[in-house]
Enzyme design. Structure first.
Site, PDB file in Angstrom:
ATOM      1  N   LYS A  34      49.477  37.436  52.363  1.00  0.00           N
ATOM      2  CA  LYS A  34      48.304  38.185  52.802  1.00  0.00           C
ATOM      3  C   LYS A  34      47.794  37.686  54.147  1.00  0.00           C
ATOM      4  O   LYS A  34      48.077  36.565  54.572  1.00  0.00           O
ATOM      5  CB  LYS A  34      47.211  38.130  51.735  1.00  0.00           C
ATOM      6  CG  LYS A  34      47.572  38.981  50.518  1.00  0.00           C
ATOM      7  CD  LYS A  34      46.459  39.047  49.491  1.00  0.00           C
ATOM      8  CE  LYS A  34      46.846  39.998  48.352  1.00  0.00           C
ATOM      9  NZ  LYS A  34      45.816  40.029  47.287  1.00  0.00           N
ATOM     10  N   ARG A  94      50.963  35.686  41.717  1.00  0.00           N
ATOM     11  CA  ARG A  94      51.751  36.893  42.024  1.00  0.00           C
ATOM     12  C   ARG A  94      52.362  36.695  43.409  1.00  0.00           C
ATOM     13  O   ARG A  94      51.636  36.594  44.402  1.00  0.00           O
ATOM     14  CB  ARG A  94      50.834  38.118  41.986  1.00  0.00           C
ATOM     15  CG  ARG A  94      51.518  39.441  42.260  1.00  0.00           C
ATOM     16  CD  ARG A  94      50.494  40.573  42.163  1.00  0.00           C
ATOM     17  NE  ARG A  94      51.115  41.874  42.405  1.00  0.00           N
ATOM     18  CZ  ARG A  94      51.260  42.425  43.617  1.00  0.00           C
ATOM     19  NH1 ARG A  94      50.815  41.783  44.693  1.00  0.00           N
ATOM     20  NH2 ARG A  94      51.837  43.605  43.747  1.00  0.00           N
TER      21      ARG A  94
END
Length: 290
Positions: A233, A269
């Site tokens: 991210k 994740r």
């Protein structure tokens, strides 16, 4: 549904197969069956490619496969539930039939229901039920494990919704509690539910770091297992080489995995398995003598 403080936060949701490792942070491998993924550029957008990639993740040590057919990156264009299901169901069916523990990454109850029928065991809903009012009743009636993520707005608007007057951790906990109350009203059980603070979703980069640092607090305050999704991210750019592509953030991702595992996260994740597998082992070795 959940009191502010619990003496014994749940370590894992139920029901999940006993074959899943207990007592360590689990690895959820990401399989994006999308042409517009921010992280892998649509490399796995066909069922054949996605299935092959999923099998590779399992061979590398993934515990769970998270299969999604709609991008939720900032600015992403929504697709219909029918188009989403057409992408993910041909991937879920054979993997579930082979015994993989499959999670469906969707905000649509109809896709989630079809995925459960195809063998998925987990619903990973980044909207926490806000995108589809039918989702929480489905969770209750199906008994599936449900990952309830914090969410504000939509992919088109979330970057403008980062104001948390009482602080981001307090604000996220308060809004997640409202989602948990909705689940309780629908008849869902606490034992089914995992919470996800939604790093990068309606969060500035510093806010995402603050939430990551609060992993243990979230688990203790909400009394539920916590999933951390930091992989590749944008907030990780502060820890990656200048100008790095999303794949250039994998080393930073592994570092956050070690931190999350040490803080008691139920699962992380991730896009890439080997380095994150080693990060979890490292965190376990660090924690054991303490």
């Amino acid at each position: 549904m959940v009191t502010e403080h619990q003496d014994a936060p749940r370590l894992r949701p139920e029901p999940l197969p006993g074959s899943l490792a207990d007592g360590r942070c689990l690895l959820m491998g990401i399989v994006n069956v999308t042409p517009d993924s921010f992280s892998d550029g649509g490399r796995w957008s066909t069922p054949e490619a996605a299935i092959a990639h999923a099998r590779e993740l399992l061979a590398q040590g993934a515990d769970i496969l998270d299969i999604g057919g709609e991008s939720t990156r900032p600015g992403a264009t929504p697709i219909s539930p029918a188009d989403e299901a057409e992408r993910v169901l041909p991937v879920i069916r054979p993997l579930a039939a082979e015994g993989a523990v499959v999670s469906v990454d969707t905000i649509h109850a109809s896709t989630a229901a079809a995925a459960l029928d195809a063998g998925a065991l987990i619903i990973n809903d980044v909207s926490g039920g806000l995108a589809d009012p039918a989702m929480h009743p489905l969770v209750a009636s199906s008994g599936a494990v449900y990952i309830c993520q914090h969410w504000r707005g939509t992919p088109e608007t979330m970057n403008e919704l980062t104001d948390y007057p009482e602080g981001v951790v307090t604000g996220v906990e308060a809004e997640l509690r409202r989602r948990l109350d909705s689940l309780a009203a629908a008849g869902a059980r606490d034992s089914q539910i995992v919470v996800d603070p939604g790093l990068g979703f309606a969060k500035t980069h510093p806010q995402s770091w603050e939430l990551l640092a609060a992993t243990a607090r979230l688990r203790e305050d909400l009394g539920l297992p916590v999933l951390i999704g930091s992989s590749r991210k944008r907030f990780l750019a502060a820890a990656a080489p200048p100008g790095a592509e999303p794949t250039g953030r994998d080393a930073a991702t592994a570092a956050t995995t070690a931190l999350a595992a040490a803080a008691g996260a139920w699962a992380v994740r991730v896009h890439e398995i080997p380095a994150n597998r080693d990060a979890i082992r490292t965190a376990s070795l660090w924690k054991d003598p303490r």
